[in-house]
Structure formats: structure tokens, C-alpha cells
Design an enzyme around this catalytic site. Structure first.
Site, PDB file in Angstrom:
ATOM      1  N   GLY A  13       0.766  -1.249   0.000  1.00  0.00           N
ATOM      2  CA  GLY A  13       0.000   0.000   0.000  1.00  0.00           C
ATOM      3  C   GLY A  13       0.794   1.294   0.000  1.00  0.00           C
ATOM      4  O   GLY A  13       0.217   2.355   0.217  1.00  0.00           O
ATOM      5  N   SER A  19       1.807   8.230   2.185  1.00  0.00           N
ATOM      6  CA  SER A  19       1.014   7.030   2.473  1.00  0.00           C
ATOM      7  C   SER A  19       1.180   6.577   3.920  1.00  0.00           C
ATOM      8  O   SER A  19       2.299   6.595   4.462  1.00  0.00           O
ATOM      9  CB  SER A  19       1.452   5.865   1.580  1.00  0.00           C
ATOM     10  N   VAL A  65      -4.015  -6.033  -6.169  1.00  0.00           N
ATOM     11  CA  VAL A  65      -4.612  -6.985  -5.218  1.00  0.00           C
ATOM     12  C   VAL A  65      -5.973  -7.533  -5.665  1.00  0.00           C
ATOM     13  O   VAL A  65      -6.566  -8.348  -4.971  1.00  0.00           O
ATOM     14  CB  VAL A  65      -4.728  -6.391  -3.791  1.00  0.00           C
ATOM     15  N   ALA A  95     -12.093   3.332  -3.892  1.00  0.00           N
ATOM     16  CA  ALA A  95     -13.461   3.454  -4.414  1.00  0.00           C
ATOM     17  C   ALA A  95     -13.415   4.568  -5.454  1.00  0.00           C
ATOM     18  O   ALA A  95     -12.612   5.502  -5.327  1.00  0.00           O
ATOM     19  CB  ALA A  95     -14.440   3.811  -3.305  1.00  0.00           C
ATOM     20  N   TYR A 155     -18.369   9.476   2.953  1.00  0.00           N
ATOM     21  CA  TYR A 155     -17.488   8.294   3.039  1.00  0.00           C
ATOM     22  C   TYR A 155     -18.206   7.075   2.429  1.00  0.00           C
ATOM     23  O   TYR A 155     -17.572   6.161   1.911  1.00  0.00           O
ATOM     24  CB  TYR A 155     -17.071   8.053   4.494  1.00  0.00           C
ATOM     25  N   LYS A 162     -15.374  -0.636   5.139  1.00  0.00           N
ATOM     26  CA  LYS A 162     -14.560  -0.702   6.365  1.00  0.00           C
ATOM     27  C   LYS A 162     -15.272  -1.529   7.446  1.00  0.00           C
ATOM     28  O   LYS A 162     -14.619  -2.223   8.231  1.00  0.00           O
ATOM     29  CB  LYS A 162     -14.243   0.695   6.896  1.00  0.00           C
ATOM     30  N   ILE A 191      -6.004  11.678   7.864  1.00  0.00           N
ATOM     31  CA  ILE A 191      -4.639  12.043   7.455  1.00  0.00           C
ATOM     32  C   ILE A 191      -4.673  12.396   5.974  1.00  0.00           C
ATOM     33  O   ILE A 191      -5.301  11.688   5.188  1.00  0.00           O
ATOM     34  CB  ILE A 191      -3.669  10.849   7.682  1.00  0.00           C
ATOM     35  N   THR A 193      -3.802  12.114   2.597  1.00  0.00           N
ATOM     36  CA  THR A 193      -3.105  11.208   1.677  1.00  0.00           C
ATOM     37  C   THR A 193      -3.826  11.227   0.330  1.00  0.00           C
ATOM     38  O   THR A 193      -4.893  11.831   0.196  1.00  0.00           O
ATOM     39  CB  THR A 193      -3.133   9.761   2.208  1.00  0.00           C
ATOM     40  N   LEU A 194      -3.275  10.478  -0.615  1.00  0.00           N
ATOM     41  CA  LEU A 194      -3.872  10.359  -1.945  1.00  0.00           C
ATOM     42  C   LEU A 194      -5.296   9.793  -1.841  1.00  0.00           C
ATOM     43  O   LEU A 194      -6.245  10.337  -2.418  1.00  0.00           O
ATOM     44  CB  LEU A 194      -2.997   9.404  -2.770  1.00  0.00           C
TER      45      LEU A 194
HETATM   46  P1  NAD Z   1      -2.799   5.995  -0.048  1.00  0.00           P
HETATM   47  O1  NAD Z   1      -3.486   6.478  -1.282  1.00  0.00           O
HETATM   48  O2  NAD Z   1      -1.412   6.454   0.184  1.00  0.00           O
HETATM   49  O3  NAD Z   1      -2.827   4.406   0.037  1.00  0.00           O
HETATM   50  C1  NAD Z   1      -3.830   3.613  -0.558  1.00  0.00           C
HETATM   51  C2  NAD Z   1      -3.081   2.522  -1.285  1.00  0.00           C
HETATM   52  O4  NAD Z   1      -3.985   1.577  -1.870  1.00  0.00           O
HETATM   53  C3  NAD Z   1      -2.228   3.103  -2.436  1.00  0.00           C
HETATM   54  O5  NAD Z   1      -0.899   2.676  -2.285  1.00  0.00           O
HETATM   55  C4  NAD Z   1      -2.849   2.475  -3.665  1.00  0.00           C
HETATM   56  O6  NAD Z   1      -1.934   2.269  -4.719  1.00  0.00           O
HETATM   57  C5  NAD Z   1      -3.357   1.159  -3.073  1.00  0.00           C
HETATM   58  N1  NAD Z   1      -4.275   0.466  -3.975  1.00  0.00           N
HETATM   59  C6  NAD Z   1      -5.461   0.910  -4.482  1.00  0.00           C
HETATM   60  N2  NAD Z   1      -5.958  -0.024  -5.338  1.00  0.00           N
HETATM   61  C7  NAD Z   1      -5.076  -1.071  -5.343  1.00  0.00           C
HETATM   62  C8  NAD Z   1      -5.004  -2.318  -6.030  1.00  0.00           C
HETATM   63  N3  NAD Z   1      -5.987  -2.701  -6.875  1.00  0.00           N
HETATM   64  N4  NAD Z   1      -3.957  -3.134  -5.803  1.00  0.00           N
HETATM   65  C9  NAD Z   1      -2.980  -2.778  -4.946  1.00  0.00           C
HETATM   66  N5  NAD Z   1      -2.982  -1.607  -4.261  1.00  0.00           N
HETATM   67  C10 NAD Z   1      -4.010  -0.770  -4.484  1.00  0.00           C
HETATM   68  O7  NAD Z   1      -3.765   6.450   1.153  1.00  0.00           O
HETATM   69  P2  NAD Z   1      -3.766   6.041   2.708  1.00  0.00           P
HETATM   70  O8  NAD Z   1      -4.642   7.040   3.344  1.00  0.00           O
HETATM   71  O9  NAD Z   1      -2.374   5.862   3.174  1.00  0.00           O
HETATM   72  O10 NAD Z   1      -4.544   4.658   2.713  1.00  0.00           O
HETATM   73  C11 NAD Z   1      -4.037   3.478   3.321  1.00  0.00           C
HETATM   74  C12 NAD Z   1      -5.144   2.810   4.131  1.00  0.00           C
HETATM   75  O11 NAD Z   1      -5.445   3.617   5.260  1.00  0.00           O
HETATM   76  C13 NAD Z   1      -6.453   2.635   3.385  1.00  0.00           C
HETATM   77  O12 NAD Z   1      -7.036   1.403   3.746  1.00  0.00           O
HETATM   78  C14 NAD Z   1      -7.291   3.787   3.918  1.00  0.00           C
HETATM   79  O13 NAD Z   1      -8.676   3.552   3.796  1.00  0.00           O
HETATM   80  C15 NAD Z   1      -6.840   3.750   5.352  1.00  0.00           C
HETATM   81  N6  NAD Z   1      -7.171   4.949   6.158  1.00  0.00           N
HETATM   82  C16 NAD Z   1      -6.844   6.192   5.725  1.00  0.00           C
HETATM   83  C17 NAD Z   1      -7.181   7.299   6.500  1.00  0.00           C
HETATM   84  C18 NAD Z   1      -6.826   8.691   6.060  1.00  0.00           C
HETATM   85  O14 NAD Z   1      -7.403   9.655   6.581  1.00  0.00           O
HETATM   86  N7  NAD Z   1      -5.923   8.867   5.130  1.00  0.00           N
HETATM   87  C19 NAD Z   1      -7.845   7.122   7.720  1.00  0.00           C
HETATM   88  C20 NAD Z   1      -8.152   5.836   8.139  1.00  0.00           C
HETATM   89  C21 NAD Z   1      -7.815   4.748   7.346  1.00  0.00           C
END
Ligand code: NAD
Length: 260
Positions: A13, A19, A65, A95, A155, A162, A191, A193-194
Site C-alpha cells: 500500500g 502514504s 490486489v 473506491a 465516506y 470498512k 490524514i 493522503t492520496l
Molecule cells: P494511499 O493512497 O497512500 O494508500 C492507498 C493505497 O492503496 C495506495 O498505495 C494504492 O496504490 C493502493 N491500492 C489501491 N488499489 C489497489 C489495487 N488494486 N492493488 C494494490 N494496491 C491498491 O492512502 P492512505 O490514506 O495511506 O490509505 C491506506 C489505508 O489507510 C487505506 O485502507 C485507507 O482507507 C486507510 N485509512 C486512511 C485514512 C486517512 O485519513 N488517510 C484514515 C483511516 C484509514
């Protein structure tokens, strides 16, 4: 004190240096883990490879994945490189932007399937593919969000995903427990992020976060990294099936204090 010395960790990820997976990678590296990274696809290579090099990580594998063959290929290569795996991190979600605005009930069937496949099923698929090379005492973890348990504007389908992911954690913790393998989730606060940028209104929500959270601070990827070290290490050896909130306490607030 280094908590992960001698442990082999595989992290899925990392998209860029913002990230959450990268925050976890850096924390694991500081704690002495041997690290392998997996990322989604070609367009990310130029970002992920230099990051991996910066910590001396040479195991960097592309993997979509949604494809079991690609997951199996990474597991095969991980076996050749590391032998056994002690820590598996799933920090993957997706999504379509169209699904992350407006109302939940407008979610399309196709958008629902895609969000569930990438953001939920993939954790199960990873656990299945890696099971033969997980060492007893291993720790699996995924990333979730408060939108699993409360309705958060925009969301939408990701909140439903989730919720399913958190249920997956409990079922897998029960499955893997007898092998002394633990499965947990971290519920991170907002946070930038992308992935987060895809959620309509995220910026505004993020800017008010620290006013509401009891600790009056925004959460960072490094905070999540530290909690991940705890879940990956023997410090949490009797914790499984849990959702650990790393959110400055945001989730315990019923009614926010009026901001003056
Ligand atoms: P991010 O965009 O840096 O990471 C998301 C990752 O998912 C990316 O590396 C992307 O390439 C990968 N991804 C998407 N489709 C994919 C696929 N088909 N195959 C392989 N990889 C794939 O953003 P993030 O915020 O670091 O997200 C990481 C996790 O943290 C996610 O599950 C997100 O829901 C969760 N999260 C984020 C926050 C926030 O506020 N940023 C809060 C709670 C939870």
C-alpha cells in the site's frame, strides 16, 4: 530499544511518502525489521522504488490486489527472499471518486463491488496466499476508519467496506488464533493522503479535526507507524481481533465542545 529486530515484514500500500503504509515502513525500519514492499502498479514505480532505496529495501514488488495470480506471485517471491513472514500489512483501499460524494444510497452495483473487492476481500486473499509462510507469532494488520461504525458524510461505500473489513479482522483472528497468528486493525484519524483526497469534503473535515479530538492534534502517518510497531511486536502478543483507534480520541466524543 528495537522491537522488530530479525522480523520479516511485508507491507502493501505504499503509493508515495504521504502514504500511511510509508509511515509504517519507516517505523518498522527504525525498529530493525527486514522489509519488503508491494505497490499497485507501473505508474507508482518512480515514487516507490526511490523510497525503498532510501531504507535499503530491495524487495519491491508490483501487485494489483484484485488479481489472485499476482498476490500468489508476491507470496512465492517473498518465500524465496525471506523464507517466512512475521508481519503482513494491508494498507490498501479504493473506491471511485463518484461514490465518495453525495448519498450512500446512490452507490452503483459496480462501484460497490469494486470498493469491496479492493478494500476488503484483498486482505482475505493476502492472508490465504501467505498462510503457508506465516511464522507462528506472526501479526497481520489492516487499516480502517471511524466511518465503519458511524455515518460520515461522503465516506459512503467506503464506510460499508470498512465495516466489512473490521468483521474480516474478527473472523480471521478466530481462524488464525490456534496457529498463534494475530489479526488486528488500526482505525486511523483523518490524514491527508492520496486516498483521502478522493473523499468529497475531506479537506474541511480534516481542518476541524484537531478542534474536536480530545488530544487537540491531527494524527500523522508516523503516529500510525508507532501503533503498528506495537501490533507487530511481542508487546501485543495477547491482542487479536481488535480495532485499535489511533485518532487522538476523536471517536469517543459524543458532542463536540463549541469551538470559540
Ligand atoms: P494511499 O493512497 O497512500 O494508500 C492507498 C493505497 O492503496 C495506495 O498505495 C494504492 O496504490 C493502493 N491500492 C489501491 N488499489 C489497489 C489495487 N488494486 N492493488 C494494490 N494496491 C491498491 O492512502 P492512505 O490514506 O495511506 O490509505 C491506506 C489505508 O489507510 C487505506 O485502507 C485507507 O482507507 C486507510 N485509512 C486512511 C485514512 C486517512 O485519513 N488517510 C484514515 C483511516 C484509514
Amino acid at each position: 530499544m528495537k522491537l522488530l529486530e530479525g522480523k520479516n515484514a511485508l507491507i502493501f500500500g505504499v503509493a508515495n511518502d504521504r502514504s500511511i503504509a510509508w509511515g509504517i515502513t519507516e517505523a518498522f525500519h527504525q525498529h530493525g525489521a527486514n522489509i519488503g514492499l508491494s505497490y499497485a502498479g507501473e505508474v507508482l514505480t518512480k515514487r516507490v522504488v526511490p523510497l525503498a532505496e532510501s531504507i535499503g529495501c530491495t524487495f519491491v514488488e508490483m501487485c494489483d490486489v484484485t488479481d489472485d495470480t499476482q498476490i500468489a506471485a508476491v507470496a512465492e517471491k517473498a518465500k524465496a527472499e525471506f523464507g517466512e513472514i512475521d508481519i503482513l500489512v494491508h494498507a490498501v483501499a479504493f473506491a471511485n471518486r463518484d461514490e465518495l460524494k453525495g448519498h450512500y444510497y446512490e452507490t452503483s452495483r459496480e462501484g460497490f463491488h469494486m470498493a469491496m473487492d479492493i478494500s476488503v476481500y484483498s486482505f482475505t486473499a493476502m492472508a490465504r496466499a501467505f498462510q503457508p509462510i506465516l511464522r507462528p507469532g506472526a501479526s497481520l494488520m489492516t487499516m480502517t476508519y471511524y466511518g465503519a461504525v458511524k455515518a460520515v458524510p461522503h465516506y459512503n461505500v467506503m464506510g460499508v467496506a470498512k465495516a466489512a473489513l473490521e468483521a474480516t479482522v474478527r473472523y480471521m483472528a478466530n481462524d488464525f488464533g490456534p496457529q498463534h497468528i494475530r489479526v488486528n486493525a488500526i482505525s486511523a484519524g483523518a490524514i491527508r493522503t492520496l486516498a483521502a483526497a478522493g473523499v468529497s469534503g475531506f479537506k474541511t473535515m480534516h481542518s476541524h479535526y484537531a478542534e474536536i479530538a480530545p488530544l487537540r492534534e491531527n494524527v500523522t502517518k508516523d503516529d500510525v507507524g508507532q501503533a503498528a510497531v506495537f501490533l507487530a511486536s511481542e508487546m501485543s502478543r495477547m491482542t487479536t481481533g481488535e480495532v485499535l483507534y489511533v485518532d487522538a480520541g476523536y471517536n469517543i466524543v459524543g458532542v463536540p465542545e463549541t469551538v470559540e
